[in-house]
Design an enzyme around this catalytic site. Structure first.
Site, PDB file in Angstrom:
ATOM      1  N   GLY A 142       6.757 104.085  50.849  1.00  0.00           N
ATOM      2  CA  GLY A 142       6.752 102.961  51.791  1.00  0.00           C
ATOM      3  C   GLY A 142       6.489 103.442  53.203  1.00  0.00           C
ATOM      4  N   THR A 196       6.641 104.973  57.142  1.00  0.00           N
ATOM      5  CA  THR A 196       7.159 104.474  58.411  1.00  0.00           C
ATOM      6  C   THR A 196       7.149 102.954  58.453  1.00  0.00           C
ATOM      7  OG1 THR A 196       6.535 106.450  59.653  1.00  0.00           O
ATOM      8  CG2 THR A 196       6.740 104.398  60.898  1.00  0.00           C
ATOM      9  N   GLY A 198       3.297  99.934  77.272  1.00  0.00           N
ATOM     10  CA  GLY A 198       3.030  98.513  77.128  1.00  0.00           C
ATOM     11  C   GLY A 198       2.027  98.188  76.050  1.00  0.00           C
ATOM     12  N   ILE A 204       3.833  98.313  70.287  1.00  0.00           N
ATOM     13  CA  ILE A 204       5.201  98.714  69.954  1.00  0.00           C
ATOM     14  C   ILE A 204       6.134  98.486  71.132  1.00  0.00           C
ATOM     15  CG2 ILE A 204       6.667 100.669  69.327  1.00  0.00           C
ATOM     16  CD1 ILE A 204       4.318 101.806  67.748  1.00  0.00           C
ATOM     17  N   GLY A 257       2.697 105.665  72.098  1.00  0.00           N
ATOM     18  CA  GLY A 257       1.722 105.954  71.052  1.00  0.00           C
ATOM     19  C   GLY A 257       2.270 106.836  69.952  1.00  0.00           C
ATOM     20  N   ARG A 258       1.419 107.148  68.992  1.00  0.00           N
ATOM     21  CA  ARG A 258       1.799 107.953  67.847  1.00  0.00           C
ATOM     22  C   ARG A 258       0.771 109.051  67.629  1.00  0.00           C
ATOM     23  NH1 ARG A 258       5.819 105.578  64.836  1.00  0.00           N
ATOM     24  NH2 ARG A 258       5.264 106.798  62.984  1.00  0.00           N
ATOM     25  N   ASP A 273      -2.986 106.683  59.171  1.00  0.00           N
ATOM     26  CA  ASP A 273      -2.889 107.159  60.557  1.00  0.00           C
ATOM     27  C   ASP A 273      -3.495 108.534  60.788  1.00  0.00           C
ATOM     28  OD1 ASP A 273      -1.581 104.816  60.901  1.00  0.00           O
ATOM     29  OD2 ASP A 273       0.349 105.666  61.495  1.00  0.00           O
ATOM     30  N   ALA A 280      -1.045  98.934  59.258  1.00  0.00           N
ATOM     31  CA  ALA A 280      -0.714  98.978  57.834  1.00  0.00           C
ATOM     32  C   ALA A 280      -1.734  98.223  57.000  1.00  0.00           C
ATOM     33  CB  ALA A 280       0.683  98.411  57.607  1.00  0.00           C
ATOM     34  N   HIS A 326      -3.863  67.616  62.724  1.00  0.00           N
ATOM     35  CA  HIS A 326      -3.267  67.177  63.989  1.00  0.00           C
ATOM     36  C   HIS A 326      -1.882  66.612  63.709  1.00  0.00           C
ATOM     37  CE1 HIS A 326      -2.968  65.265  67.952  1.00  0.00           C
ATOM     38  NE2 HIS A 326      -2.548  64.182  67.310  1.00  0.00           N
TER      39      HIS A 326
END
Length: 473
Positions: A38, A40, A178, A181, A268-269, A311, A321, A451
């Site tokens: 599964g 991260t 910003g 994440i 970031g990663r 990644d 994902a 609508h």
């Protein structure tokens, strides 16, 4: 030594999707995972964070009930342990589901750290050596990036991997970053009553999104009481007994001191290749640590038979994902020797689950113009719709269309759709099809939108571009 058809290193979304599809095509599959299948997304990212964000939406709903609708409701307190228990139950059920799917498919899951031992060989600690007849798939994922001089201690300085697993909620948070994440975590903590400061080095939030998205998102976060500082950098940090004291240099060059119980680093990663030993198979990572494919149509590296998903891939892969699911399908089908369409990253939707949410697909206006394309752009505020007024959260839908007509009319294909507002994560699927299928405004204008709904904004923007505008001129 054990021989199989396919060996996959890493059991996250990219790895297990490859395994399930390959097994369904009759291949023998070994999946090596050193932690829990599964990855991260399931255990530390997508699923637990969205569960917590939903809890935050419930708190926000109580506030709206009181402030807008005259319902005298309040949140007396947050039972953190109960909230965490619900989150963990959701994660556990999803984990059990993945484990069950793999078992039912006949995938052999071996637990332990894996390393390459050649172009067709993998050694798994505690499980032995495996060889692959068809190929090897690298799916080891990523980890949070840390800034030099900062060390996460799980209490005062945290990353996105452990921010939601603290023993208690903080009363104040400084979020550094910003991007998606950082914005999501800032939004959650504000919903839970924390004082939040959000710092981004770029001149706007979500700098890869359309400028209109960034602008409306910042407006919505500020309206919720979040302090947003863009074009700002962290220049110094002091650890305190009960938090941190940080110096932030603003866009105007001023130094501002921010004290918070928690500093959440979301800058970031980076790819995880430690212990993988790619050189043993003749592979090399690039300067950022990614494993680039030599053939993007097959996601195959320069070493025939070794493929990459998730990644570990550099851009244009998106590190999302749902993109890695598509990559897993592509690689599995390639290894099985059946035709498979390459992943079209331009049509992969991008969603940020903050409050307000953002969702987009395709080119931004700036990207389209940078490619030399003539475009027509139309935007509609959600507050122009009855349902948008009901929600009362603002927002916008913006569309970018190729101007192919002799007079610059919007008769070309839909290039991009960009949204900010409540529940836009559930609205983007229609626009994904519009971009992927090269729809034109006249095509969309023929489709009737229910609508009152927020999705009317999509219909209205295209009606106007097709010269049939009702409420927008």
């Amino acid at each position: 030594m054990s021989e199989t058809d396919v060996i996959i290193i890493g059991g996250g979304t990219g790895g297990y999707s490859t395994a399930l599809r390959a097994a369904s095509l009759g291949l023998r599959v070994v999946l090596a995972e050193r932690d829990l299948v599964g990855g991260t997304c399931l255990h530390r990212g997508c699923i637990p964070s969205k569960a917590m964000l939903h809890a935050g939406e419930l708190v926000d709903g109580v506030a709206e009930a009181r402030e807008r609708w005259g319902l005298r409701a309040t949140v007396d307190s947050v039972d953190w342990s109960a909230l965490v228990a619900t989150r963990d139950t959701i994660v556990a059920r999803n984990h059990q589901g993945v484990v069950g799917h793999l078992a039912a498919a006949g995938v052999r899951v071996v637990h332990g750290s894996a390393r390459l031992a050649g172009p067709r060989a993998v050694v798994v600690e505690g499980a032995g050596r495996f060889t692959a007849r068809r190929g090897i798939v690298l799916a080891t994922g990523s980890r949070p990036r840390m800034l030099p001089g900062l060390t996460a201690d799980g209490r005062r300085v945290v990353t996105s991997d452990d921010a939601l697993f603290a023993a208690e909620l903080p009363r104040s948070v400084l979020v550094l970053g910003g991007g998606a994440i950082g914005v999501e975590y800032a939004s959650f903590h504000r919903s839970m009553g924390a004082q939040v400061t959000l710092v981004e080095a770029a001149d706007r939030l979500l700098p890869l999104e359309d400028e209109a998205v960034s602008r409306h998102l910042a407006r919505g976060l500020k309206r919720r009481g979040i302090t947003v500082r863009t074009g700002a950098t962290l220049t110094g940090t002091t650890l305190l007994d009960d938090g941190v004291r940080a110096t932030v240099r603003t866009a105007k060059g001023e130094d501002v001191v921010v004290e918070a119980e928690r500093l959440l680093v979301a800058v970031g990663r980076v790819p995880v290749t430690e212990g993988l030993e790619p050189a043993a198979a003749g592979l090399a990572t690039d300067e950022r640590g990614f494993v680039p494919p030599a053939d993007w149509s097959r996601l195959e590296t320069a070493v025939p038979g070794i493929h990459v998903v998730g990644d570990l891939l550099p851009p244009p892969s998106l590190g999302l994902a749902h993109a890695s699911f598509a990559e897993g399908l592509l690689v599995a089908e390639t290894l099985a020797g059946i035709p498979s369409r390459p992943v079209d990253y331009a049509t992969v939707p991008r969603v940020t689950y903050s409050s307000p949410q953002t969702a987009s697909v395709g080119l931004t206006e700036a990207e389209a113009r940078a490619r030399g394309l003539e475009v027509k752009v139309n935007s509609l505020p959600l507050t122009a719709l009855a349902k948008g007024m009901v929600y009362g959260q603002g927002g916008v839908v913006k569309v970018v269309v190729a101007a192919d007509g002799a007079g610059g009319e919007a008769t070309g294909a839909v290039l991009g759709v960009h949204m900010v507002g409540p529940n836009v994560s559930e609205m983007i699927a229609e626009s994904q099809l519009l971009v992927a299928w090269d729809a034109e405004p006249s095509d969309v204008a023929q489709q009737i939108h229910a609508h009152p709904t927020l999705s009317e904004a999509v219909g209205e923007t295209f009606l106007t571009l097709a010269g049939r505008g009702l409420h927008q001129h």
